[in-house]
Design a protein around this motif. Structure first.
Motif, PDB file in Angstrom:
ATOM      1  N   PRO A  21       0.831  -1.216   0.000  1.00 28.40           N
ATOM      2  CA  PRO A  21       0.000   0.000   0.000  1.00 28.40           C
ATOM      3  C   PRO A  21       0.856   1.252   0.000  1.00 28.40           C
ATOM      4  O   PRO A  21       1.903   1.307   0.622  1.00 28.40           O
ATOM      5  CB  PRO A  21      -0.810  -0.123   1.296  1.00 28.40           C
ATOM      6  CG  PRO A  21       0.033  -0.985   2.192  1.00 28.40           C
ATOM      7  CD  PRO A  21       0.746  -1.942   1.292  1.00 28.40           C
ATOM      8  N   THR A  22       0.395   2.232  -0.698  1.00 27.80           N
ATOM      9  CA  THR A  22       1.072   3.526  -0.723  1.00 27.80           C
ATOM     10  C   THR A  22       0.284   4.511   0.112  1.00 27.80           C
ATOM     11  O   THR A  22      -0.816   4.223   0.575  1.00 27.80           O
ATOM     12  CB  THR A  22       1.171   4.030  -2.175  1.00 27.80           C
ATOM     13  OG1 THR A  22      -0.142   4.208  -2.682  1.00 27.80           O
ATOM     14  CG2 THR A  22       1.930   3.033  -3.046  1.00 27.80           C
ATOM     15  N   SER A  23       0.860   5.677   0.269  1.00 32.71           N
ATOM     16  CA  SER A  23       0.177   6.696   1.067  1.00 32.71           C
ATOM     17  C   SER A  23      -1.138   7.105   0.422  1.00 32.71           C
ATOM     18  O   SER A  23      -2.080   7.506   1.093  1.00 32.71           O
ATOM     19  CB  SER A  23       1.090   7.916   1.244  1.00 32.71           C
ATOM     20  OG  SER A  23       1.443   8.440  -0.026  1.00 32.71           O
ATOM     21  N   ASP A  24      -1.211   6.994  -0.948  1.00 37.77           N
ATOM     22  CA  ASP A  24      -2.441   7.377  -1.637  1.00 37.77           C
ATOM     23  C   ASP A  24      -3.568   6.387  -1.372  1.00 37.77           C
ATOM     24  O   ASP A  24      -4.741   6.754  -1.430  1.00 37.77           O
ATOM     25  CB  ASP A  24      -2.190   7.487  -3.141  1.00 37.77           C
ATOM     26  CG  ASP A  24      -1.231   8.623  -3.462  1.00 37.77           C
ATOM     27  OD1 ASP A  24      -1.137   9.542  -2.637  1.00 37.77           O
ATOM     28  OD2 ASP A  24      -0.598   8.580  -4.537  1.00 37.77           O
ATOM     29  N   SER A  25      -3.207   5.101  -1.110  1.00 41.64           N
ATOM     30  CA  SER A  25      -4.232   4.073  -0.913  1.00 41.64           C
ATOM     31  C   SER A  25      -4.549   3.836   0.552  1.00 41.64           C
ATOM     32  O   SER A  25      -5.258   2.905   0.882  1.00 41.64           O
ATOM     33  CB  SER A  25      -3.783   2.755  -1.557  1.00 41.64           C
ATOM     34  OG  SER A  25      -2.584   2.294  -0.931  1.00 41.64           O
ATOM     35  N   ALA A  26      -4.028   4.653   1.468  1.00 40.85           N
ATOM     36  CA  ALA A  26      -4.320   4.489   2.888  1.00 40.85           C
ATOM     37  C   ALA A  26      -5.798   4.764   3.136  1.00 40.85           C
ATOM     38  O   ALA A  26      -6.416   5.575   2.448  1.00 40.85           O
ATOM     39  CB  ALA A  26      -3.464   5.451   3.722  1.00 40.85           C
ATOM     40  N   PRO A  27      -6.395   4.068   4.119  1.00 42.98           N
ATOM     41  CA  PRO A  27      -7.816   4.264   4.386  1.00 42.98           C
ATOM     42  C   PRO A  27      -8.128   5.697   4.799  1.00 42.98           C
ATOM     43  O   PRO A  27      -7.401   6.312   5.566  1.00 42.98           O
ATOM     44  CB  PRO A  27      -8.112   3.269   5.532  1.00 42.98           C
ATOM     45  CG  PRO A  27      -6.772   2.982   6.149  1.00 42.98           C
ATOM     46  CD  PRO A  27      -5.785   3.081   5.032  1.00 42.98           C
ATOM     47  N   ASP A  28      -9.204   6.201   4.268  1.00 42.94           N
ATOM     48  CA  ASP A  28      -9.634   7.561   4.567  1.00 42.94           C
ATOM     49  C   ASP A  28     -10.441   7.560   5.861  1.00 42.94           C
ATOM     50  O   ASP A  28     -11.500   6.919   5.935  1.00 42.94           O
ATOM     51  CB  ASP A  28     -10.478   8.098   3.413  1.00 42.94           C
ATOM     52  CG  ASP A  28     -10.917   9.542   3.646  1.00 42.94           C
ATOM     53  OD1 ASP A  28     -10.492  10.131   4.642  1.00 42.94           O
ATOM     54  OD2 ASP A  28     -11.682  10.053   2.805  1.00 42.94           O
ATOM     55  N   PRO A  29      -9.977   8.252   6.914  1.00 45.05           N
ATOM     56  CA  PRO A  29     -10.729   8.246   8.180  1.00 45.05           C
ATOM     57  C   PRO A  29     -12.083   8.919   8.075  1.00 45.05           C
ATOM     58  O   PRO A  29     -12.937   8.725   8.925  1.00 45.05           O
ATOM     59  CB  PRO A  29      -9.807   9.007   9.145  1.00 45.05           C
ATOM     60  CG  PRO A  29      -8.955   9.856   8.265  1.00 45.05           C
ATOM     61  CD  PRO A  29      -8.764   9.074   6.995  1.00 45.05           C
ATOM     62  N   PHE A  30     -12.288   9.722   7.017  1.00 42.67           N
ATOM     63  CA  PHE A  30     -13.556  10.425   6.848  1.00 42.67           C
ATOM     64  C   PHE A  30     -14.466   9.728   5.837  1.00 42.67           C
ATOM     65  O   PHE A  30     -15.506  10.276   5.473  1.00 42.67           O
ATOM     66  CB  PHE A  30     -13.305  11.869   6.417  1.00 42.67           C
ATOM     67  CG  PHE A  30     -12.513  12.655   7.411  1.00 42.67           C
ATOM     68  CD1 PHE A  30     -13.101  13.153   8.564  1.00 42.67           C
ATOM     69  CD2 PHE A  30     -11.159  12.885   7.216  1.00 42.67           C
ATOM     70  CE1 PHE A  30     -12.371  13.866   9.487  1.00 42.67           C
ATOM     71  CE2 PHE A  30     -10.418  13.603   8.136  1.00 42.67           C
ATOM     72  CZ  PHE A  30     -11.020  14.089   9.281  1.00 42.67           C
ATOM     73  N   ALA A  31     -14.059   8.538   5.376  1.00 45.08           N
ATOM     74  CA  ALA A  31     -14.885   7.815   4.418  1.00 45.08           C
ATOM     75  C   ALA A  31     -16.176   7.356   5.088  1.00 45.08           C
ATOM     76  O   ALA A  31     -16.192   7.041   6.280  1.00 45.08           O
ATOM     77  CB  ALA A  31     -14.118   6.601   3.873  1.00 45.08           C
ATOM     78  N   PRO A  32     -17.292   7.330   4.348  1.00 44.05           N
ATOM     79  CA  PRO A  32     -18.562   6.893   4.939  1.00 44.05           C
ATOM     80  C   PRO A  32     -18.453   5.463   5.466  1.00 44.05           C
ATOM     81  O   PRO A  32     -17.847   4.599   4.838  1.00 44.05           O
ATOM     82  CB  PRO A  32     -19.542   6.982   3.768  1.00 44.05           C
ATOM     83  CG  PRO A  32     -18.923   7.945   2.804  1.00 44.05           C
ATOM     84  CD  PRO A  32     -17.448   7.756   2.946  1.00 44.05           C
ATOM     85  N   THR A  33     -19.038   5.231   6.641  1.00 40.90           N
ATOM     86  CA  THR A  33     -19.027   3.895   7.238  1.00 40.90           C
ATOM     87  C   THR A  33     -20.375   3.212   7.122  1.00 40.90           C
ATOM     88  O   THR A  33     -20.503   2.054   7.485  1.00 40.90           O
ATOM     89  CB  THR A  33     -18.643   3.978   8.730  1.00 40.90           C
ATOM     90  OG1 THR A  33     -19.562   4.847   9.403  1.00 40.90           O
ATOM     91  CG2 THR A  33     -17.233   4.519   8.888  1.00 40.90           C
ATOM     92  N   ALA A  34     -21.392   3.909   6.659  1.00 42.88           N
ATOM     93  CA  ALA A  34     -22.714   3.317   6.538  1.00 42.88           C
ATOM     94  C   ALA A  34     -23.452   3.969   5.375  1.00 42.88           C
ATOM     95  O   ALA A  34     -23.333   5.178   5.142  1.00 42.88           O
ATOM     96  CB  ALA A  34     -23.512   3.501   7.838  1.00 42.88           C
ATOM     97  N   ASP A  35     -24.169   3.157   4.617  1.00 38.44           N
ATOM     98  CA  ASP A  35     -25.017   3.659   3.546  1.00 38.44           C
ATOM     99  C   ASP A  35     -26.360   4.035   4.152  1.00 38.44           C
ATOM    100  O   ASP A  35     -27.144   3.166   4.556  1.00 38.44           O
ATOM    101  CB  ASP A  35     -25.193   2.582   2.472  1.00 38.44           C
ATOM    102  CG  ASP A  35     -26.092   3.050   1.332  1.00 38.44           C
ATOM    103  OD1 ASP A  35     -26.382   4.264   1.272  1.00 38.44           O
ATOM    104  OD2 ASP A  35     -26.507   2.202   0.523  1.00 38.44           O
ATOM    105  N   LEU A  36     -26.632   5.318   4.246  1.00 39.09           N
ATOM    106  CA  LEU A  36     -27.814   5.806   4.938  1.00 39.09           C
ATOM    107  C   LEU A  36     -29.024   5.973   4.035  1.00 39.09           C
ATOM    108  O   LEU A  36     -30.058   6.472   4.484  1.00 39.09           O
ATOM    109  CB  LEU A  36     -27.503   7.147   5.614  1.00 39.09           C
ATOM    110  CG  LEU A  36     -26.385   7.108   6.666  1.00 39.09           C
ATOM    111  CD1 LEU A  36     -26.192   8.484   7.276  1.00 39.09           C
ATOM    112  CD2 LEU A  36     -26.691   6.085   7.748  1.00 39.09           C
ATOM    113  N   ALA A  37     -28.920   5.557   2.787  1.00 46.15           N
ATOM    114  CA  ALA A  37     -30.066   5.681   1.880  1.00 46.15           C
ATOM    115  C   ALA A  37     -31.290   4.921   2.401  1.00 46.15           C
ATOM    116  O   ALA A  37     -32.410   5.446   2.343  1.00 46.15           O
ATOM    117  CB  ALA A  37     -29.682   5.204   0.482  1.00 46.15           C
ATOM    118  N   PRO A  38     -31.135   3.680   2.923  1.00 41.25           N
ATOM    119  CA  PRO A  38     -32.323   2.998   3.458  1.00 41.25           C
ATOM    120  C   PRO A  38     -32.954   3.721   4.638  1.00 41.25           C
ATOM    121  O   PRO A  38     -34.180   3.731   4.784  1.00 41.25           O
ATOM    122  CB  PRO A  38     -31.777   1.621   3.881  1.00 41.25           C
ATOM    123  CG  PRO A  38     -30.519   1.436   3.111  1.00 41.25           C
ATOM    124  CD  PRO A  38     -29.946   2.812   2.959  1.00 41.25           C
TER     125      PRO A  38
END
Length: 359
Positions: free
Chosen positions: A31-48
């Protein structure tokens, strides 16, 4: 001219060498620094959740005027997978709202009127002997519906109240030594009248602790009452519940609940929830503080509030919003404060004001 180095070149540096190929594969997989997990990425799909909340609010609002707090807290409780206790004087749409919630959500619905002569078998069901098979067959009671409305829950004696303990917590019922699973989803909505005391029984603290929310229903405003009368006249003098449509089903509700469970709660918010509940155990105006189950309920409810607001993370404000419905039935005032007419909500509000909000 300098001498050539005695050491041979690194095989990994030679084009086409096996070592170079293996190293290239490893570097590509690393993994590179560009592919590190984003801490602000959505953790739940709230559409339902968004679809469920909008649909339920709209359908219940077709008949019930106002009472937005009651509707939102019932919907939040449904999404969080908990049970709700509704307290209010007669005629403020407690039973009606619960019935419409069951209809709009597409859940199997059963209503139990609690009375002093009600027995546990009237709630759980009983085993009946079948001459044809010469065996006892279990006939399930009304508690085996997906949404159960218990009207005037405080009118049944302790023996019948105890029958609810297992069903509300373990989602199962044991009859004649045999355990029967309750349906999924399963929710109990109970009502009680705060002004009538004759022929009523105080609910045990252990039973109250099993309700995620206690919703207190107030009178509607004068404008809302006029709107109610206008609609009533428009319906021809009857309460037209047929206009409420089924907008969900059990699968859609389970999907929405899964999205609520996926809402992120960071450590500072968890610490804030624990601090609020811990403060109830040492406050001088309270003789009984809230249990650890209350801390879990505060976090579960906060997740539902966050999801209903379109966020996949909970904030301290989400917890502050539901402190009263989560804790008001889990604490006991001292005798002195009761005599003075102090309400649990007043003490809870002071507790929340005294605790520092995490940034």
């Amino acid at each position: 001219m300098p001498d050539a180095p005695d050491t041979p070149p690194d095989p990994a540096c030679l084009d086409g060498s096996p070592e170079r190929s293996r190293r290239a594969e490893v570097e590509e997989a690393a993994p590179t620094s560009d592919s590190a997990p984003d801490p602000f990425a959505p953790t739940a799909d709230l559409a339902p959740v968004e679809a469920a909340v909008d649909a339920l609010r709209t359908q219940i609002g077709c008949v019930v005027v106002g009472q937005h707090g009651l509707i939102d807290e019932l919907v939040a409780c449904l999404l969080a997978g908990g049970h709700a206790l509704i307290e209010g004087v007669p005629g403020v749409a407690k039973t009606l709202t619960a019935r419409l919630l069951a209809k709009a959500s597409g859940l199997d619905y059963a209503r139990i009127q609690f009375t002093p002569d009600l027995m546990p078998a009237d709630v759980l069901g009983t085993s009946v002997f079948s001459p044809a098979t010469r065996t006892f067959e279990f006939h399930p009671g009304p508690i085996f519906a997906q949404l159960v409305l218990i009207d005037e829950i405080n009118r049944a004696p302790a023996k019948t109240q105890a029958a609810l303990f297992e069903t509300m917590e373990e989602r199962q019922a044991t009859v004649d030594g045999t355990t029967h699973k309750l349906p999924d989803p399963f929710m109990v909505v109970a009502t009680q009248n705060p002004i009538e005391h004759e022929g009523t029984y105080r609910l045990p603290e252990a039973q109250l602790d099993r309700f995620l929310f206690k919703v207190v229903v107030e009178y509607p405003s004068q404008e809302e009452e006029v709107e109610m009368l206008t609609r009533f006249q428009g319906f021809g003098g009857v309460m037209d519940e047929e206009q409420v449509e089924v907008v969900l089903d059990a699968d859609a509700l389970r999907e929405a609940r899964a999205a609520v469970r996926g809402v992120r709660v960071e450590l500072p918010v968890l610490t804030y929830a624990a601090a609020i509940v811990a403060a109830t155990r040492r406050h001088p105006s309270l003789s009984l503080g809230a249990s650890p189950r209350a801390t879990l309920a505060l976090v579960r409810g906060g997740k539902a509030v966050a999801a209903m607001s379109g966020r996949d993370f909970a904030t301290p404000d989400d917890l502050r919003t539901i402190v009263a419905p989560v804790l008001r039935h889990r604490v006991l005032l001292t005798a002195e404060r009761e005599i003075e007419g102090v309400r649990p909500e007043t003490v809870l509000r002071r507790i929340v004001e005294e605790i520092e909000v995490p940034r």
